[in-house]
Design a protein around this motif. Structure first.
Motif, PDB file in Angstrom:
ATOM      1  N   SER A 279     -16.625  46.685  37.734  1.00 40.30           N
ATOM      2  CA  SER A 279     -15.439  46.525  36.890  1.00 40.30           C
ATOM      3  C   SER A 279     -14.306  47.408  37.407  1.00 40.30           C
ATOM      4  CB  SER A 279     -15.760  46.890  35.444  1.00 40.30           C
ATOM      5  OG  SER A 279     -16.832  46.107  34.954  1.00 40.30           O
ATOM      6  N   ILE A 280     -13.074  47.042  37.041  1.00 42.93           N
ATOM      7  CA  ILE A 280     -11.918  47.869  37.369  1.00 42.93           C
ATOM      8  C   ILE A 280     -11.065  48.046  36.122  1.00 42.93           C
ATOM      9  CG2 ILE A 280     -11.816  47.192  39.801  1.00 42.93           C
ATOM     10  CD1 ILE A 280      -9.399  45.389  39.023  1.00 42.93           C
ATOM     11  N   ALA A 281     -10.256  49.098  36.163  1.00 46.40           N
ATOM     12  CA  ALA A 281      -9.329  49.374  35.081  1.00 46.40           C
ATOM     13  C   ALA A 281      -8.024  49.853  35.679  1.00 46.40           C
ATOM     14  CB  ALA A 281      -9.886  50.432  34.135  1.00 46.40           C
ATOM     15  N   CYS A 282      -6.939  49.571  34.989  1.00 49.48           N
ATOM     16  CA  CYS A 282      -5.623  50.083  35.365  1.00 49.48           C
ATOM     17  C   CYS A 282      -5.482  51.433  34.686  1.00 49.48           C
ATOM     18  CB  CYS A 282      -4.552  49.101  34.908  1.00 49.48           C
ATOM     19  SG  CYS A 282      -2.862  49.680  35.108  1.00 49.48           S
ATOM     20  N   THR A 283      -5.634  52.509  35.449  1.00 52.45           N
ATOM     21  CA  THR A 283      -5.708  53.835  34.839  1.00 52.45           C
ATOM     22  C   THR A 283      -4.376  54.562  34.824  1.00 52.45           C
ATOM     23  OG1 THR A 283      -6.383  54.741  36.975  1.00 52.45           O
ATOM     24  CG2 THR A 283      -8.134  54.099  35.446  1.00 52.45           C
ATOM     25  N   SER A 284      -3.569  54.357  35.862  1.00 48.64           N
ATOM     26  CA  SER A 284      -2.273  55.030  35.914  1.00 48.64           C
ATOM     27  C   SER A 284      -1.408  54.327  36.953  1.00 48.64           C
ATOM     28  CB  SER A 284      -2.437  56.511  36.278  1.00 48.64           C
ATOM     29  OG  SER A 284      -3.033  56.637  37.556  1.00 48.64           O
ATOM     30  N   GLY A 285      -0.180  54.800  37.089  1.00 48.14           N
ATOM     31  CA  GLY A 285       0.714  54.155  38.037  1.00 48.14           C
ATOM     32  C   GLY A 285       1.534  53.072  37.365  1.00 48.14           C
ATOM     33  N   THR A 286       2.414  52.448  38.134  1.00 43.56           N
ATOM     34  CA  THR A 286       3.334  51.459  37.590  1.00 43.56           C
ATOM     35  C   THR A 286       2.877  50.034  37.824  1.00 43.56           C
ATOM     36  OG1 THR A 286       4.614  51.509  39.640  1.00 43.56           O
ATOM     37  CG2 THR A 286       5.282  53.025  37.895  1.00 43.56           C
ATOM     38  N   GLU A 287       1.823  49.830  38.608  1.00 38.07           N
ATOM     39  CA  GLU A 287       1.349  48.479  38.916  1.00 38.07           C
ATOM     40  C   GLU A 287       0.186  48.118  38.002  1.00 38.07           C
ATOM     41  OE1 GLU A 287       1.193  45.217  39.549  1.00 38.07           O
ATOM     42  OE2 GLU A 287       2.279  45.768  41.351  1.00 38.07           O
ATOM     43  N   ARG A 288       0.398  47.140  37.150  1.00 34.82           N
ATOM     44  CA  ARG A 288      -0.643  46.759  36.188  1.00 34.82           C
ATOM     45  C   ARG A 288      -1.217  45.374  36.462  1.00 34.82           C
ATOM     46  NH1 ARG A 288       4.335  46.015  33.601  1.00 34.82           N
ATOM     47  NH2 ARG A 288       4.607  44.062  32.439  1.00 34.82           N
ATOM     48  N   PHE A 289      -0.780  44.717  37.533  1.00 35.49           N
ATOM     49  CA  PHE A 289      -1.245  43.364  37.839  1.00 35.49           C
ATOM     50  C   PHE A 289      -2.317  43.402  38.923  1.00 35.49           C
ATOM     51  CE2 PHE A 289       3.077  42.974  36.282  1.00 35.49           C
ATOM     52  CZ  PHE A 289       2.956  41.970  35.329  1.00 35.49           C
ATOM     53  N   ALA A 290      -3.405  42.653  38.703  1.00 34.65           N
ATOM     54  CA  ALA A 290      -4.489  42.558  39.676  1.00 34.65           C
ATOM     55  C   ALA A 290      -4.751  41.080  39.962  1.00 34.65           C
ATOM     56  CB  ALA A 290      -5.758  43.221  39.138  1.00 34.65           C
TER      57      ALA A 290
ATOM     58  N   PRO B 240      10.636  25.101  35.058  1.00 32.87           N
ATOM     59  CA  PRO B 240      10.892  26.485  35.477  1.00 32.87           C
ATOM     60  C   PRO B 240      10.390  27.478  34.429  1.00 32.87           C
ATOM     61  CG  PRO B 240      12.836  25.117  35.790  1.00 32.87           C
ATOM     62  CD  PRO B 240      11.870  24.296  34.995  1.00 32.87           C
ATOM     63  N   ALA B 241       9.831  28.581  34.886  1.00 30.95           N
ATOM     64  CA  ALA B 241       9.351  29.615  33.975  1.00 30.95           C
ATOM     65  C   ALA B 241      10.525  30.345  33.338  1.00 30.95           C
ATOM     66  CB  ALA B 241       8.468  30.601  34.722  1.00 30.95           C
ATOM     67  N   THR B 242      10.352  30.745  32.095  1.00 33.79           N
ATOM     68  CA  THR B 242      11.363  31.565  31.429  1.00 33.79           C
ATOM     69  C   THR B 242      11.283  32.995  31.970  1.00 33.79           C
ATOM     70  OG1 THR B 242       9.914  32.247  29.626  1.00 33.79           O
ATOM     71  CG2 THR B 242      11.105  30.158  29.361  1.00 33.79           C
ATOM     72  N   GLN B 243      12.299  33.781  31.668  1.00 27.06           N
ATOM     73  CA  GLN B 243      12.302  35.173  32.128  1.00 27.06           C
ATOM     74  C   GLN B 243      11.124  35.939  31.530  1.00 27.06           C
ATOM     75  OE1 GLN B 243      13.942  36.410  34.487  1.00 27.06           O
ATOM     76  NE2 GLN B 243      13.395  38.573  34.265  1.00 27.06           N
ATOM     77  N   THR B 244      10.791  35.669  30.268  1.00 25.88           N
ATOM     78  CA  THR B 244       9.650  36.327  29.631  1.00 25.88           C
ATOM     79  C   THR B 244       8.354  35.966  30.336  1.00 25.88           C
ATOM     80  OG1 THR B 244      10.778  36.349  27.486  1.00 25.88           O
ATOM     81  CG2 THR B 244       8.385  36.581  27.471  1.00 25.88           C
ATOM     82  N   GLU B 245       8.188  34.682  30.674  1.00 27.71           N
ATOM     83  CA  GLU B 245       6.982  34.247  31.377  1.00 27.71           C
ATOM     84  C   GLU B 245       6.895  34.874  32.767  1.00 27.71           C
ATOM     85  OE1 GLU B 245       6.358  29.807  29.402  1.00 27.71           O
ATOM     86  OE2 GLU B 245       7.850  30.097  30.998  1.00 27.71           O
ATOM     87  N   ARG B 246       8.028  34.978  33.442  1.00 22.60           N
ATOM     88  CA  ARG B 246       8.046  35.587  34.775  1.00 22.60           C
ATOM     89  C   ARG B 246       7.620  37.055  34.703  1.00 22.60           C
ATOM     90  NH1 ARG B 246      11.279  32.900  38.774  1.00 22.60           N
ATOM     91  NH2 ARG B 246      11.518  34.940  39.758  1.00 22.60           N
ATOM     92  N   GLN B 247       8.130  37.774  33.715  1.00 22.02           N
ATOM     93  CA  GLN B 247       7.798  39.178  33.582  1.00 22.02           C
ATOM     94  C   GLN B 247       6.328  39.376  33.237  1.00 22.02           C
ATOM     95  OE1 GLN B 247      10.619  40.544  30.657  1.00 22.02           O
ATOM     96  NE2 GLN B 247      12.245  40.900  32.172  1.00 22.02           N
ATOM     97  N   ALA B 248       5.805  38.524  32.351  1.00 16.11           N
ATOM     98  CA  ALA B 248       4.397  38.627  31.977  1.00 16.11           C
ATOM     99  C   ALA B 248       3.490  38.367  33.166  1.00 16.11           C
ATOM    100  CB  ALA B 248       4.084  37.649  30.845  1.00 16.11           C
TER     101      ALA B 248
ATOM    102  N   GLY C  67       3.417  46.208  26.539  1.00 13.65           N
ATOM    103  CA  GLY C  67       4.154  47.438  26.797  1.00 13.65           C
ATOM    104  C   GLY C  67       4.175  47.880  28.237  1.00 13.65           C
ATOM    105  N   GLY C  68       3.158  47.462  29.017  1.00 15.60           N
ATOM    106  CA  GLY C  68       3.111  47.836  30.420  1.00 15.60           C
ATOM    107  C   GLY C  68       2.529  49.210  30.678  1.00 15.60           C
TER     108      GLY C  68
END
Length: 214
Positions: A92-103, A26-34, A195-196
């Motif tokens: 290419s893409i970049a995470c420029t703003s917003g709360t979603e940083r996962f692609a 099972p993944a740890t909480q830290t791994e799940r968040q990452a 940091g997110g």
């Protein structure tokens, strides 16, 4: 036909498979968040791979005998939610703003293929955030009533490398065998860790390619 030789070969194959049957945990909480799994009810596992062999079988040009490639450019990756704001210049893409940083992007590989390497080509010039790259599977038995199980098969990070960089997931010691009937295989990139905070203009995902043996 030499049945004795066939029996010995079959035994050797079974022993080899047993020796490479890596147990998931099972993944740890830290791994799940990452990884971006926020729902505590979602079952997430981790496969701890052995260290690659000392003598890497990858050829100087990157290709092994009979190996093939599949590539997803940056703009093929999608955010988990609509809060992911795309930026940068195609492909290419970049995470420029917003709360979603996962692609995330899905790879469609032939049944029985052995995934050996995953290469992420990126640009990371941020002093505060890194890029994490994950190979994961999402599996559910045909007609099964249980929810799908997500498994982190391998992961790595840009580790503060300034500018253009390549991050490689080396699975050559224990290749992932594709089961396309019950599983999907994806690459997910966390574009702002730990940091997110999305840092537009400092972190770009160029492309991800997968090397596999059919």
């Amino acid at each position: 036909m030499n049945t004795r030789w066939m029996a010995r070969s079959a035994l050797a194959f079974v022993c080899c498979m047993a020796a490479n049957a890596w147990a998931d945990r099972p993944a740890t909480q830290t791994e799940r968040q990452a990884m971006g799994f926020d729902d505590p009810a979602q079952l997430v596992m981790v496969r701890d791979l052995p260290f690659p062999a000392d003598s890497d079988t990858r050829a100087p040009d990157g290709a092994g005998l009979g190996d093939e490639w599949q590539t997803r450019i940056g703009t093929a990756f999608q955010g988990r939610t609509g809060a992911f704001n795309f930026g940068g210049q195609a492909p290419s893409i970049a995470c420029t703003s917003g709360t979603e940083r996962f692609a995330t992007a899905t790879f469609d590989l032939p049944a029985g293929a052995a995934i050996k390497y995953v290469d992420m080509f990126a640009y990371d010039n941020s002093s505060s955030e890194e890029m994490l790259v994950f190979l994961l599977s999402v599996c559910q038995g045909t007609g099964g009533a249980d929810p799908p199980v997500s498994t982190i098969l391998a992961n790595s990070t840009t580790s503060g490398t300034p500018g253009d960089t390549v991050v490689t997931l080396n699975l050559s010691s224990a290749p992932v065998i594709v089961d396309r009937y019950t599983c999907r295989y994806m690459v997910r990139v966390n574009m702002a860790s730990p940091g997110g905070t999305c840092v537009g203009g400092s972190i770009f995902l160029d492309k991800v390619r997968m090397q596999y043996t059919p």
